[in-house]
Scaffold this motif. Structure first.
Motif, short mmCIF file in Angstrom:
data_model
loop_
_atom_site.label_atom_id
_atom_site.label_comp_id
_atom_site.label_asym_id
_atom_site.label_seq_id
_atom_site.Cartn_x
_atom_site.Cartn_y
_atom_site.Cartn_z
N UNK A 1 -59.85 24.63 118.95
CA UNK A 1 -59.58 26.00 118.54
C UNK A 1 -58.50 26.58 119.44
N UNK A 2 -58.66 26.38 120.73
CA UNK A 2 -57.70 26.94 121.68
C UNK A 2 -56.30 26.40 121.46
N UNK A 3 -56.18 25.11 121.26
CA UNK A 3 -54.85 24.52 121.09
C UNK A 3 -54.20 24.93 119.78
N UNK A 4 -54.97 25.00 118.70
CA UNK A 4 -54.41 25.41 117.41
C UNK A 4 -53.94 26.86 117.45
N UNK A 5 -54.75 27.72 118.01
CA UNK A 5 -54.37 29.13 118.09
C UNK A 5 -53.16 29.30 118.99
N UNK A 6 -53.16 28.61 120.11
CA UNK A 6 -52.02 28.72 121.03
C UNK A 6 -50.73 28.21 120.38
N UNK A 7 -50.85 27.16 119.57
CA UNK A 7 -49.67 26.62 118.89
C UNK A 7 -49.11 27.59 117.86
N UNK A 8 -49.98 28.37 117.23
CA UNK A 8 -49.55 29.30 116.19
C UNK A 8 -49.34 30.72 116.70
N UNK A 9 -49.46 30.93 118.00
CA UNK A 9 -49.40 32.25 118.61
C UNK A 9 -48.11 33.00 118.29
N UNK A 10 -46.99 32.37 118.35
CA UNK A 10 -45.71 33.06 118.16
C UNK A 10 -45.45 33.46 116.72
N UNK A 11 -46.13 32.85 115.77
CA UNK A 11 -45.92 33.20 114.37
C UNK A 11 -46.73 34.43 113.94
N UNK B 1 -78.41 19.00 116.33
CA UNK B 1 -77.91 19.36 117.66
C UNK B 1 -76.39 19.23 117.75
N UNK B 2 -75.82 18.28 117.03
CA UNK B 2 -74.36 18.15 117.01
C UNK B 2 -73.71 19.36 116.32
N UNK B 3 -74.37 19.88 115.30
CA UNK B 3 -73.84 21.07 114.63
C UNK B 3 -73.88 22.27 115.59
N UNK B 4 -74.97 22.39 116.35
CA UNK B 4 -75.04 23.47 117.34
C UNK B 4 -73.97 23.30 118.42
N UNK B 5 -73.69 22.07 118.80
CA UNK B 5 -72.63 21.82 119.77
C UNK B 5 -71.26 22.18 119.19
N UNK B 6 -71.04 21.86 117.91
CA UNK B 6 -69.79 22.25 117.25
C UNK B 6 -69.65 23.77 117.19
N UNK B 7 -70.75 24.43 116.87
CA UNK B 7 -70.76 25.90 116.82
C UNK B 7 -70.43 26.48 118.19
N UNK B 8 -71.08 25.97 119.21
CA UNK B 8 -70.84 26.48 120.57
C UNK B 8 -69.39 26.24 120.99
N UNK B 9 -68.87 25.07 120.72
CA UNK B 9 -67.49 24.77 121.10
C UNK B 9 -66.47 25.63 120.38
N UNK B 10 -66.66 25.82 119.09
CA UNK B 10 -65.70 26.64 118.35
C UNK B 10 -65.79 28.11 118.76
N UNK B 11 -66.99 28.60 119.03
CA UNK B 11 -67.12 30.00 119.45
C UNK B 11 -66.61 30.21 120.88
N UNK B 12 -66.81 29.25 121.76
CA UNK B 12 -66.26 29.36 123.11
C UNK B 12 -64.74 29.36 123.05
N UNK B 13 -64.17 28.49 122.23
CA UNK B 13 -62.72 28.49 122.07
C UNK B 13 -62.21 29.80 121.50
N UNK B 14 -62.91 30.33 120.51
CA UNK B 14 -62.55 31.61 119.91
C UNK B 14 -62.58 32.73 120.94
N UNK B 15 -63.67 32.80 121.71
CA UNK B 15 -63.79 33.86 122.71
C UNK B 15 -62.78 33.70 123.83
N UNK B 16 -62.53 32.48 124.24
CA UNK B 16 -61.55 32.22 125.29
C UNK B 16 -60.15 32.66 124.86
N UNK B 17 -59.77 32.27 123.67
CA UNK B 17 -58.44 32.61 123.17
C UNK B 17 -58.29 34.13 123.00
#
Length: 75
Positions: free
Chosen positions: A1-11, A52-68
């Protein structure tokens, strides 16, 4: 999430469109993770569906979202 958002930041220079973009990417990452669990369950031998893998995916995407959003959106 962080890398995709950072890559599209200037647009997406405005705050509102950047927030919507980062939310869309976070939900897309979560949807991708859920789809991969179903692929593992139905089409990959010796692999299983794990909630549990779905919960890990949820946590990772939300952490990336909040970080960005805490880093790039100035309040």
């Amino acid at each position: 999430v962080t890398f995709w958002v950072k890559a599209l930041w200037k647009n997406y220079p405005t705050r509102f469109s950047f927030y919507k973009l980062s939310m869309f990417i976070a939900f897309s990452a979560l949807a991708y993770g859920i789809c991969m669990e179903f692929v593992q369950h139905y089409w990959v031998p010796n692999r299983s569906f794990e909630l549990n893998d779905i919960f890990a995916d949820l946590a990772g995407s939300m952490i990336g979202f909040l970080l960005v959003n805490s880093r790039y959106i100035k309040k």
